[in-house]
Enzyme design. Sequence first.
Site, PDB file in Angstrom:
ATOM      1  N   ARG A   1       0.833  -1.201   0.000  1.00 19.89           N
ATOM      2  CA  ARG A   1       0.000   0.000   0.000  1.00 19.89           C
ATOM      3  C   ARG A   1       0.877   1.265   0.000  1.00 19.89           C
ATOM      4  NH1 ARG A   1      -5.383   1.407   0.309  1.00 19.89           N
ATOM      5  NH2 ARG A   1      -6.203  -0.679   0.575  1.00 19.89           N
TER       6      ARG A   1
ATOM      7  N   GLU B   1     -10.387   4.914   6.789  1.00 21.18           N
ATOM      8  CA  GLU B   1      -8.977   5.281   6.815  1.00 21.18           C
ATOM      9  C   GLU B   1      -8.625   6.622   6.180  1.00 21.18           C
ATOM     10  OE1 GLU B   1      -8.105   1.333   5.055  1.00 21.18           O
ATOM     11  OE2 GLU B   1      -6.456   1.356   6.486  1.00 21.18           O
TER      12      GLU B   1
HETATM   13  N1  LUZ Z   1      -5.603  -5.024   5.233  1.00 21.20           N
HETATM   14  C1  LUZ Z   1      -5.236  -5.858   4.261  1.00 21.20           C
HETATM   15  C2  LUZ Z   1      -5.749  -3.717   5.021  1.00 21.20           C
HETATM   16  O1  LUZ Z   1      -5.092  -7.043   4.523  1.00 21.20           O
HETATM   17  N2  LUZ Z   1      -5.055  -5.378   3.020  1.00 21.20           N
HETATM   18  C3  LUZ Z   1      -5.191  -4.082   2.704  1.00 21.20           C
HETATM   19  O2  LUZ Z   1      -5.008  -3.680   1.566  1.00 21.20           O
HETATM   20  C4  LUZ Z   1      -5.537  -3.201   3.750  1.00 21.20           C
HETATM   21  N3  LUZ Z   1      -5.651  -1.898   3.518  1.00 21.20           N
HETATM   22  C5  LUZ Z   1      -5.952  -1.100   4.515  1.00 21.20           C
HETATM   23  C6  LUZ Z   1      -6.153  -1.619   5.781  1.00 21.20           C
HETATM   24  N4  LUZ Z   1      -6.059  -2.907   6.026  1.00 21.20           N
HETATM   25 MO1  MOS Z   2      -7.034  -1.964   8.911  1.00 20.01          MO
HETATM   26  S1  MOS Z   2      -5.382  -0.847   9.022  1.00 20.01           S
HETATM   27  O1  MOS Z   2      -7.188  -3.180   9.893  1.00 20.01           O
HETATM   28  O2  MOS Z   2      -8.164  -1.391   7.966  1.00 20.01           O
END
Ligand code: LUZ
Ligand code: MOS
Length: 761
Positions: free
Chosen positions: A304, A707
């Site tokens: 990410r 987020e």
């Molecule tokens: N969790 C995950 C996440 O497993 N993959 C993601 O792309 C993600 N993005 C944001 C927060 N949690």
């Molecule tokens: Mo997440 S950082 O558990 O969306």
Amino acid sequence: MNERERELHVQGRSLFVDDMPAAVGELEGAILASPLAHGQIRRLDTAPALAAPGVHAVLTAADIPGENQIGTIIQDEPLLAEEAVHYQGQPLALVLADTRRQARLAARRIVLEIEEQPALLDAREAFRRGELIAAPRTFLLGDVEQALAKCDLVVDGRCRSGGQEHFYLEPQSALVHPREQRGVRIHSSTQSPTAVQKVCARVLGLPMHEVEVDTRRLGGAFGGKEDQATPWAALAALGCWKTGRPVRLVLDRRQDMLSTGKRHPYDSDFTIGLNREGDILAYRVFFYQNAGAAADLSTSILERSLFHATGSYFIPNVRVDAACCRTNLVPFTAFRGFGGPQAMFVMEAAIQAAADKLGVEARVIQGRNLLKEGDVLPYGMEVEHCRARACWTEADKRYSFDKVYREVSSFNEKHSYRKQGVAIMPICFGISFTNISLNQARALVHVYNDGSVGVSSGAVEMGQGVNAKIAAVAARTLGIGLERIKLESTNTTRVANTSPTAASSGSDLNGMATQLACDSIRRRLQEFAATQLGDCAADEITISGGQVLRASQATGLSWEELVDKAYWARVCLSAQGHYATPRLYFDRQQEKGQPFAYHVYGTALCRVTLDCLRGSYSLDQVQLVHDSATSLAPDIDLGQIEGALVQGLGWMTVEELQWDEQGRQRTGSAAAYKIPDMRFGPQTVETAILEGEPNPYAVLGSKAVGEPPFMYGIAGWFALYRAMRAFRPKGKFRFEAPLTPEKILTQLYDTTAQQISSREA
Ligand code: LUZ
Ligand code: MOS
């Protein structure tokens, strides 16, 4: 939160894991965690603990019947350490006693000898030594070297951001009851019931259908319970399996802060190239991610960061390198934004560095380079329905950037030792799990024959209001009032193979699945009503406000009557919905594709006042415009936006994690770690929702909200930076977060790093 949930919370009647009544024979667990960051285990003698009052068992790695392995993406993490410890806080043993206090006291009696080894703490150093969790990755667009050679201005620099403790109010907890055939039923405070189910099954050597996981709600999570609720559930399950008794394991704050992962610290190098007009022509960045001692979700998080390296901007020539570096710190994990904020902070630092060199305000460069419709991102995705400019322009219109910047300048002219700063932060955040397979969800809807409705989905309620949003989807789809809808707990026997409730996508994915399930039931009821009312087609029947309509005319038939009649006529009143986000693909060889369903945009303006004698500051004002499309619940979105903003400001300013040279946490307690409080938070926050066309790629035209607004907090860092700059125009300041008052003060008066002109001094 829906009404019912709100009422329970304010009355203190909502049940969290530790509120569940104790069953007969229940044991409480406590763990022994490694006091050292790195070393070989020479002795682990549990006998003295076993002899302590109330103790029933003390378990170590040798007691695990299945695999001693909890890694999900990469299998590199034992549940209990065997030969070596790799971070301070790593669990070594579990004590089970009649009471929590007895278990904790007994854990201290375990004799532990570790031969200490040097701890590797720094990501760059780990990279140099080849301590990588996975091969580094590179995203490329255009030709960055060629473009840099042609730029009028090239600036490079280094940028660092620290970790962040989740500080969910409810600590990690699990409660496990035995069932026949060695099966277990687990209450876990997890964002990912299926991850808990799968890992507990692996640890116990059971098939998944012998492990049921139930999650009613969490007292906050923020990513900290996406992967890291699992070990505590697995330990409690192990205790239950060994003793045949119910086992409860609830960490106290100190243990939780010591032993659980946090946001990843990043250390980065950037080079940015611009022309004289301020167009960014090239950007090169290298992210050194400090992953800690095990992979956990680090590789996904780093992915990410790669996706969000260029923030809200279009840059035609880009090279992003990213390395996931193994150190002897606690395995870092998901935290709201998931590597995106770390990357976007570096982008903003590069822009600030360029602005300083060009002698312009950063907002000039920001504004010129915002993403627009049809731009191609470094990962090959074309920007559609772009709202970057719309949010920026709307924020300017409402809050008047020029006016605020002028006010700040005139304040600074009048004050010698207090300086103000202002910064703008545009955000663009991709919605979907970057692991494409995770973009699926299921829901199970029962209409009971009295007309009340129970909805189960894969979504976990953690205070973010997903239940209220899903209830709204069900009520709207069925055409009945919210009071008829109940959201059930998240349970692996009702909804299987759930993705974690994460990536801001809980409502999107599970809301869609709920809509599909409700659609099936509604269609059956429409067909049945058509036969009952006679003389009309199913399409003419609608249900609205709990009444059955024919060609929009009242029929006198109510929802309850229709459901009751349908039941007696043997119409199925239950349905399952399955949703998989369409259009997504990503080619990891080419590093190109369409990883996101859509993007969320926004713009925030933050203004601060800095006391340049003390280093202390106040966050005076945040004004923002956030892109919400057509919200399912505007009040919930507002809460998410403001909460995320304050959490983002905390990460950038006062929340500081420190370790000593041996890798021991200095900030592992609530007394040593500062989170924003009522007085620290911005004095005023103005939030405007940019209502737009319905978003075609999420449920009922909405957009994810969890987020993206976290990154508005980055504006706070740059506002402080500019206040520092106003005091020391020639100061040498580091791009380093958090920017605590101490760090500000030392940089303002670091005479070795700058020449303080006589006028300034
Ligand atoms: N969790 C995950 C996440 O497993 N993959 C993601 O792309 C993600 N993005 C944001 C927060 N949690
Ligand atoms: Mo997440 S950082 O558990 O969306």
